[in-house]
Design a protein around this motif. Structure first.
Motif, PDB file in Angstrom:
ATOM      1  N   ASP A  17      45.543 -13.912   9.635  1.00  0.00           N
ATOM      2  CA  ASP A  17      45.504 -14.827   9.138  1.00  0.00           C
ATOM      3  C   ASP A  17      44.380 -16.921   9.369  1.00  0.00           C
ATOM      4  O   ASP A  17      44.113 -16.813   7.837  1.00  0.00           O
ATOM      5  CB  ASP A  17      47.172 -15.725   9.695  1.00  0.00           C
ATOM      6  N   VAL A  18      44.423 -16.563  10.404  1.00  0.00           N
ATOM      7  CA  VAL A  18      43.420 -17.529  11.148  1.00  0.00           C
ATOM      8  C   VAL A  18      42.063 -17.139  10.776  1.00  0.00           C
ATOM      9  O   VAL A  18      41.273 -17.880  10.506  1.00  0.00           O
ATOM     10  CB  VAL A  18      43.218 -17.836  12.850  1.00  0.00           C
ATOM     11  N   ALA A  19      41.262 -16.361  11.110  1.00  0.00           N
ATOM     12  CA  ALA A  19      39.935 -15.357  11.063  1.00  0.00           C
ATOM     13  C   ALA A  19      40.135 -15.260   9.328  1.00  0.00           C
ATOM     14  O   ALA A  19      39.169 -16.113   8.808  1.00  0.00           O
ATOM     15  CB  ALA A  19      39.851 -13.954  11.374  1.00  0.00           C
ATOM     16  N   VAL A  20      40.574 -14.861   8.476  1.00  0.00           N
ATOM     17  CA  VAL A  20      40.479 -15.718   6.976  1.00  0.00           C
ATOM     18  C   VAL A  20      40.494 -16.280   6.433  1.00  0.00           C
ATOM     19  O   VAL A  20      39.939 -16.599   5.615  1.00  0.00           O
ATOM     20  CB  VAL A  20      41.951 -14.321   6.870  1.00  0.00           C
ATOM     21  N   ALA A  21      41.256 -17.784   6.653  1.00  0.00           N
ATOM     22  CA  ALA A  21      41.363 -18.791   6.358  1.00  0.00           C
ATOM     23  C   ALA A  21      40.525 -19.937   6.744  1.00  0.00           C
ATOM     24  O   ALA A  21      39.464 -20.562   6.102  1.00  0.00           O
ATOM     25  CB  ALA A  21      42.092 -19.962   6.818  1.00  0.00           C
TER      26      ALA A  21
END
Length: 354
Positions: A343-347
């Motif tokens: 989630d952090v990488a995608v955002a």
């Protein structure tokens, strides 16, 4: 979003190139990714939030927007491929709590290193199904221990079924392939058969097979059309090529050889951005020059896994600035990132794309 990793227009030489010692990884100007939208691979699923290599971890990675999910593959005694980080499973299952399997604890030589514990190849799949997964890093990720005992060890077929159903890519890693060959449990044939059974064996399918070894990737290059990625670490070398180092494989000459059988490079992130530096090395540019995409591993939220400039505070288990780390690697031109916290990488990736 699902993005292919290959460049169809790149012509690669089939001639073998002798590997030579790598030059120093000098700083270079930031590069540009070969792909329009760099991918995020759920590293063993969303393993920052659920015990790794469980269907729950893979499902959460997909919910968080990962483009690919990654199962590490090992074999049972009866030839069933299952998703585990290693064939030694005392750290990722409750096998030690099963008295019926106590006598199977042993020491084996795996890639030249003695390892003690319980090994998947000493269990049938029916026996392995009686075990439950647990968090591999309980001191680092205590919240994940709440799920200990809830999930089983998934098979490759189950992971592929999930990926097809959810419309995401699959990025399997063959673990210790030459070791498994030596005990008569080759990983490549059942892997290819599973891909064929799920209609995932064509060049346009979103599948990437990765390995730290070389021989099995060359073998796979002859029998399957999906993309292949050569994994390289910051030290050591392939277990099946004594005397060859990963340093030599990321030299300009070494990358030219890799490009004769692989489509991408799965690189330790510190080969792209060295610790304590802000400028990238030449690795991304050198790999791109050979038509190889570069996917780095592994982005993790906890401070202890980051370079100092991304850490927040002094607690090694506290969250650092993974979003800033993600942006730094995107600025360095990488084409994809393995992440424990998708989630952090995608955002961060989506914000970087604008």
């Amino acid at each position: 979003m699902n993005t292919r990793i290959t460049l169809a227009a790149v012509a690669l030489s089939a001639a073998a190139t002798t590997l030579v010692p790598a030059p120093s990884l000098a700083a270079a100007e930031p590069s540009t990714p070969l792909v329009a939208e760099p991918i995020v691979i759920g590293h063993r699923g969303a393993s920052g939030y659920r015990p790794e290599h469980t269907l729950a971890a893979y499902k959460l990675a997909i919910q968080q927007g990962a483009d690919y999910i990654e199962p590490d593959l090992v074999s049972t005694r009866d030839g069933v491929l299952v998703a585990r980080h290693e064939n030694e499973i005392s750290g990722t299952t409750d096998v030690a709590d099963h008295p019926e399997f106590a006598d199977r604890r042993t020491t084996k030589l795996i890639d030249g290193r003695p390892v003690t514990g319980w090994f998947t190849e000493d269990f049938t799949y029916r026996e392995l199904k009686t075990l439950h997964a647990k968090e591999r890093l309980p001191q680092v990720r205590p919240d994940n221990t709440a799920y200990d005992g809830e999930f089983k060890v998934p098979t490759l077929d189950q992971v592929l079924e999930l990926a097809v159903r959810k419309g995401v890519g699959v990025y399997p890693e063959t673990k210790h392939p030459s070791y498994f060959d030596s005990i008569g449990l080759s990983l490549e044939e059942p892997l290819v058969a599973a891909l064929q059974a799920h209609d995932l064996d064509d060049a346009d399918d979103e599948v990437v097979i990765q390995s730290f070894e070389v021989g099995n990737l060359k073998e796979l290059d002859e029998v399957v059309d999906v993309d292949l990625a050569q994994l390289v670490d910051a030290s050591g070398g392939p277990a099946d090529l004594p005397g060859t180092t990963y340093a030599s494989m990321v030299s300009a000459e070494g990358l030219a050889e890799v490009a004769t059988y692989a489509d991408g490079l799965g690189a330790n992130k510190f080969l792209v951005l060295r610790r304590g530096t802000t400028e990238p090395t030449t690795l991304v540019d050198d790999a791109h020059a050979e038509g190889l995409v570069v996917h780095i591993w592994t982005l993790r939220r906890e401070n202890q896994f980051m370079d100092g400039r991304f850490k927040v505070g002094t607690d090694p288990d506290a969250p650092g600035d993974m979003a800033a780390e993600t942006r730094a690697f995107l600025d360095a031109g990488v084409d994809g990132m393995f992440a424990d916290h998708p989630d952090v990488a995608v955002a961060a990736r989506d914000a970087w794309l604008g």
